[in-house]
Scaffold this active site. Structure first.
Site, PDB file in Angstrom:
ATOM      1  CG  HIS A  20      -5.854  -9.119   1.434  1.00  0.00           C
ATOM      2  ND1 HIS A  20      -5.829  -9.654   0.156  1.00  0.00           N
ATOM      3  CD2 HIS A  20      -5.778  -7.768   1.268  1.00  0.00           C
ATOM      4  CE1 HIS A  20      -5.761  -8.678  -0.724  1.00  0.00           C
ATOM      5  NE2 HIS A  20      -5.728  -7.532  -0.078  1.00  0.00           N
TER       6      HIS A  20
ATOM      7  CE  LYS B 230      -6.746  -1.275   4.562  1.00  0.00           C
ATOM      8  NZ  LYS B 230      -8.005  -1.785   3.982  1.00  0.00           N
TER       9      LYS B 230
ATOM     10  NE  ARG C 143      -3.663  -2.213   2.644  1.00  0.00           N
ATOM     11  CZ  ARG C 143      -3.427  -3.403   3.188  1.00  0.00           C
ATOM     12  NH1 ARG C 143      -2.220  -3.638   3.710  1.00  0.00           N
ATOM     13  NH2 ARG C 143      -4.344  -4.342   3.215  1.00  0.00           N
TER      14      ARG C 143
ATOM     15  NE  ARG D 135      -3.042  -3.712  -1.166  1.00  0.00           N
ATOM     16  CZ  ARG D 135      -2.554  -4.653  -0.359  1.00  0.00           C
ATOM     17  NH1 ARG D 135      -1.265  -4.922  -0.357  1.00  0.00           N
ATOM     18  NH2 ARG D 135      -3.347  -5.342   0.438  1.00  0.00           N
TER      19      ARG D 135
ATOM     20  CG  HIS E  55      -5.161   0.252  -4.459  1.00  0.00           C
ATOM     21  ND1 HIS E  55      -4.811  -0.348  -3.262  1.00  0.00           N
ATOM     22  CD2 HIS E  55      -6.229  -0.442  -4.929  1.00  0.00           C
ATOM     23  CE1 HIS E  55      -5.627  -1.346  -3.017  1.00  0.00           C
ATOM     24  NE2 HIS E  55      -6.495  -1.435  -4.014  1.00  0.00           N
TER      25      HIS E  55
ATOM     26  CE1 TYR F  28      -6.616  -6.630  -5.812  1.00  0.00           C
ATOM     27  CE2 TYR F  28      -7.482  -7.769  -3.884  1.00  0.00           C
ATOM     28  CZ  TYR F  28      -7.074  -6.607  -4.501  1.00  0.00           C
ATOM     29  OH  TYR F  28      -7.137  -5.419  -3.817  1.00  0.00           O
TER      30      TYR F  28
END
Length: 318
Positions: A289, A191, A165, A266, A263, A298
């Protein structure tokens, strides 16, 4: 105390600086409850949009009701906002008013029962690159004629090879580089403030080493400071990454260059890792994730019958 809180808010979230002092103070008190700078930044932008909309209606922030929140959701969707973005903005709004209720500033949360728009779990609107475009992007980075060519080459690989990110990369320091059981690694902040170790493949490490060597002192050593720096030694900001990605994509002849962002790289990294045959669980860890369903979005070949588990199972049992 309030003055210091507002000053900090104005520096960290200039998008809120135009608001009246009372709204800024309410926002500051709420945002300080979040550890992640990424979350604070996104929620500050969402709250500013809501307060601007209320102001246009002549509605005080403490007098908003559910009907206003319902209308705002409809307004966002009619304006073309994605369901996922609208849902996130509504989550921010719900959290903000929950904070006000918990501190006895309101009797009820006007956003609590608002219906969220349906988000397709198998869809992402991000524009990415295919394999040939990704190669062309890296070639454009290597051929960049600017004085920051080595930095450009390093940035392109860090984003495209590692799937980071943009704020993870922007916040990285030289001190975050290291070794782990024979691997070159970089520790980043994910995150929620989670620290994670990501591997630097040889091609990525070589590009980064070449760039850092140009910044080293007379003793050839560079021990501190931001991993990616401006010419004056300051930290490269996110706007610079956006400009760099689009400039390189345009130079590479990628038709969608104006739609790309950090992004997008990414997105490309995760998608191409799955296309290359990496296991879904490994790609989930690679992308950072929490939920495997996010990674699955994805996987462009997830509906290919050649990969059906029935074939794998019968071959295993035969």
């Amino acid at each position: 105390m309030a003055g210091a809180l507002l000053s900090r808010l104005d520096v960290e979230h200039p998008v809120l600086s135009r608001l009246p002092a009372r709204e800024r103070l309410l926002a500051a008190a709420w945002l300080t409850g979040y550890r992640s700078a990424r979350t604070r930044r996104a929620y500050a932008t969402d709250l500013a949009a809501w307060l601007d909309w209320l102001n246009a209606l002549g509605v005080d922030v403490l007098h908003a009701r559910r009907v206003h929140a319902d209308l705002w959701v409809r307004h966002l969707l009619d304006a073309g906002a994605a369901a996922s973005s609208t849902s996130r903005r509504l989550s921010a709004l719900t959290s903000f008013y929950r904070h006000l209720v918990e501190h006895d500033l309101l009797a009820a949360n006007p956003a609590a029962a608002v219906r969220r728009p349906t988000v397709d779990p198998d869809h992402t609107a991000t524009v990415g690159l295919d394999r040939d475009q990704a190669r062309a992007f890296l070639a454009a980075a290597d051929a960049d004629p600017g004085p920051a060519r080595l930095r450009t080459a390093a940035v392109a690989r860090l984003l495209l090879h590692l799937g980071l990110r943009v704020d993870e990369l922007a916040a990285a320091d030289i001190a975050d580089l290291g070794h782990d059981r024979g691997h070159r690694v970089l520790t980043v902040t994910r995150k929620g403030g989670r620290r994670a170790v990501v591997v630097l493949p040889p091609a990525t490490a070589a590009a980064l080493d070449a760039y850092l060597a140009g910044r080293a002192g007379e003793d050839g050593h560079l021990a501190e400071g931001p991993l990616l720096a401006t010419a004056s030694g300051g930290r490269l900001d996110q706007a610079a990454f956006w400009k760099l990605v689009r400039r390189l994509a345009r130079a590479a002849g990628i038709p969608s260059w104006a739609q790309l962002s950090p992004h997008s790289l990414r997105h490309t990294a995760i998608t191409l890792a799955l296309d290359a045959g990496a296991h879904l669980r490994d790609v989930q860890d690679y992308a950072g994730h929490r939920d495997p369903r996010t990674t699955r979005r994805y996987d462009r070949a997830r509906d290919t019958l050649d990969r059906n588990a029935a074939y794998t199972l019968t071959a295993y049992l035969a």
